[in-house]
Design a protein around this motif. Structure first.
Motif: not given
Ligand code: CP
Ligand code: NVA
Length: 307
Positions: A48-51, A130, A262, A264, A290
């Motif tokens: 998963p990823s948000l940023r 990151q 970084d 979550p 980012r």
């Protein structure tokens, strides 16, 4: 053509140029780049990823191109189709690939067969996008990186590895403090030591969080249990007891030190709410950066690809 699998893939001068470009893009964030017009960046993610996903997607749009996201269920990297074949096919259609993988070797295998630049969007070993945004954030907050003392407290993980290389390339001083048995990988310690000796940086690894934080300008932490390590959760919680970034630990840093993560975050584990939400925290500036740092990266890779 260049890939960006690790910060070890770039020189100190290239890193500085990327940070300068990121600062320009942050000032003029809707400026398109003629090299990116109509270009596509594919994100093939096993986790998963948000940023990472959002920043590449929005960044490509702002530069004049587009991002497409391919979920684990769709691609089945190495399961539905071999990594080599996915790489060959995608290289025929898109202009950049960002991969987020369980095993760093998958990234290397993909890059061997790719004919377009491949970017590491996080592996078990490193998270160079990151690291790039982190050192950009530190420069933005602190100025001259050669005068900055950074403390990383917690797991010697992918984020720590990339911070070590970013600090080493930019001449900063970094102290990493982890519990015994959770130190950074020897290969990254060697790479950081080599880069540090060229730049005048210092990257030290030890086990005492208070000693690491003493006099620091930046106090950085990341989760104790990374994605994919969930079965180790209880053991890690016990092992990292005493490594939490809380008000008591932060009191050993400089009074105007900034706190980074970084995200979550696992609130209440590696960092307390009062510190994460407190006046010294710069975590949301860091998250925003980012976007700017990766736009600079993609624009640079596009120029390197046509040279
Ligand atoms: N920090 C980071 O990479 O966040 P995501 O996992 O949400 O992309
Ligand atoms: N170390 C964390 C970073 C997440 C962005 C992980 O790998 O899960």
């Amino acid at each position: 053509m260049r890939h960006f699998l690790s910060l070890a893939d770039i020189s100190s001068a290239e890193l500085t140029a990327l940070l300068d470009a990121a600062a320009r893009l942050k000032k003029d964030r809707f400026a398109a780049d003629p090299n990116l017009t109509g270009r596509t960046l594919a994100m093939i993610f096993e986790k998963p990823s948000l940023r990472t996903r959002t920043s590449f997607d929005v960044g490509m749009l702002q530069l004049g191109g587009r991002g497409i996201y391919l979920s684990p269920a769709e691609v089945g990297l190495g399961r539905r189709e071999s990594i080599a074949d996915v790489s060959r096919v995608v290289s025929r259609m898109v202009d950049f690939v960002v991969l987020r993988v369980n095993a760093h070797e998958s990234l290397e295998e993909f890059a061997r067969h790719a004919t377009v630049p491949v970017i590491n969007g996080l592996s078990d070993l490193s998270h160079p996008c990151q690291g790039l945004a982190d050192i950009f954030t530190i420069r933005e907050k602190m100025g001259d990186l050669r005068r900055v003392q950074i403390a990383f407290i917690g797991d010697g993980n992918n984020v720590a590895h990339s911070l070590m290389l970013a600090a080493a390339l930019s001449g900063a001083r970094l102290r990493v403090a982890t519990p015994s048995g959770y130190e950074p990988h020897p290969k990254y310690r060697e790479l950081a030591a080599a880069a540090a000796s060229a730049s005048g940086a210092a990257v030290e690894v030890a086990n005492d969080p208070i000693a690491a934080v003493k006099g620091a300008d930046v106090v950085y932490t990341d989760v104790w249990t990374s994605m994919g390590q969930e079965q180790e959760y209880e053991r890690r919680r016990r092992a990292f007891n005493g490594y939490q970034v809380n008000a008591a630990l932060l009191a050993h840093a400089k009074r105007d030190a900034v706190v980074m993560h970084d995200l979550p975050a696992h609130r209440g584990e590696e960092i307390t709410d009062d510190v994460l939400d407190g006046p010294q925290s710069v975590v949301f500036d860091q998250a925003e950066n980012r976007l700017h740092a990766q736009k600079a990266l993609v624009a640079w890779l596009a120029r390197e690809a046509v040279r």
